[in-house]
Design an enzyme around this catalytic site. Structure first.
Site, PDB file in Angstrom:
ATOM      1  N   ASP A  64      44.377  50.429  40.093  1.00 57.53           N
ATOM      2  CA  ASP A  64      44.293  52.066  40.900  1.00 57.53           C
ATOM      3  C   ASP A  64      43.906  52.601  39.507  1.00 57.53           C
ATOM      4  OD1 ASP A  64      47.617  50.899  41.796  1.00 57.53           O
ATOM      5  OD2 ASP A  64      46.069  51.415  43.320  1.00 57.53           O
ATOM      6  N   TYR A  66      43.891  55.851  37.067  1.00 60.54           N
ATOM      7  CA  TYR A  66      45.157  56.724  36.490  1.00 60.54           C
ATOM      8  C   TYR A  66      45.612  57.893  37.348  1.00 60.54           C
ATOM      9  CZ  TYR A  66      43.429  54.557  32.128  1.00 60.54           C
ATOM     10  OH  TYR A  66      42.893  53.773  31.156  1.00 60.54           O
ATOM     11  N   HIS A 190      46.730  42.199  33.822  1.00 59.52           N
ATOM     12  CA  HIS A 190      46.466  43.407  33.856  1.00 59.52           C
ATOM     13  C   HIS A 190      46.873  43.960  32.183  1.00 59.52           C
ATOM     14  CE1 HIS A 190      46.523  48.061  34.126  1.00 59.52           C
ATOM     15  NE2 HIS A 190      45.281  47.981  35.283  1.00 59.52           N
TER      16      HIS A 190
END
Length: 229
Positions: A64, A66, A190
């Site tokens: 996604d 920030y 991630h």
């Protein structure tokens, strides 16, 4: 409103672009209800504006944007000069230093990478302020599927860096060298503080990317960022 993107994306993404009005209606309604939406509409497709389809050599796929004010500007993991470097990007810089010896710079703007053919994309391209993952399941996933399919359909070898579980799901659209295809797929956790120590650190994505590009007759990426303008 038609998104501002490089013309090279128009035909391959024609069907996906035709479905954007429904997603835009949702975003307009959220904004109309007083919710902050990031990145701003004019920056939402910045990755497709800066990096033409026929120039893509590397895809860095995150999750996604920030969700803090002033952070997201349409390039995954990037922030504009003058904005504090977020923790995920700080971890990217740490791995870049460990991998290639490139010291972190004092800013977080990754446009230098994008202009070299590094497509800085998120699986979901907008978010409500302060609410991570708030726009998942609203239509972005099909749009970014189409982007990955368009890149994967090109005959020139491309490196796909898929960071996090949501990004890794896109590997289904890429025929990698392990399947007899042309592309290199490198999956890793991630780089956020929550998962960076679960295999992100030590994954050496930058040196592996350049080694692959050089082996296939393409120039390497200059990962060293210039000083902030």
């Amino acid at each position: 409103m038609r998104p501002r993107i490089d013309p090279s994306w128009e035909t391959p993404l024609a069907e996906a672009l035709a479905r954007l009005p429904a997603l835009n209606a949702f975003l307009d309604a959220e904004a109309g209800a007083g919710k902050a939406i990031y990145p701003p509409a004019e920056d939402r497709f910045r990755a497709l504006e800066l990096t033409p389809l026929d120039a893509v050599r590397v895809v860095i796929l995150g999750q996604d944007p920030y969700h803090g004010p002033g952070q997201a500007h349409g390039l995954s993991f990037s922030v504009r000069p003058g904005v504090k470097v977020p923790p995920s990007l700080a971890n990217i810089y740490k791995e870049l230093h460990a991998d290639l010896g490139i010291a972190p710079v004092g800013h977080g703007c990754l446009e230098h990478w994008a202009r070299q053919g590094v497509l800085l994309l998120n699986t979901v391209m907008s978010v409500e302020g302060g609410e991570a993952a708030s726009h998942r399941g609203r239509g972005w996933e099909a749009f970014t599927d189409a982007i990955i399919r368009a890149v994967a359909a090109r005959p020139e070898p491309v490196v796909f860096l898929l960071w996090g579980a949501h990004a890794q799901a896109k590997a289904a659209f890429v025929r990698g060298i392990d399947q007899g295809g042309a592309h290199l797929v490198l999956s890793a956790p991630h780089p956020s503080p929550l998962s960076a120590y679960k295999g992100w650190f030590g994954s050496r994505p930058f040196s592996q990317t350049n080694a692959f590009l050089i082996a296939h007759g393409a120039p390497p990426i200059d990962w060293a960022l210039p000083p902030a303008p």
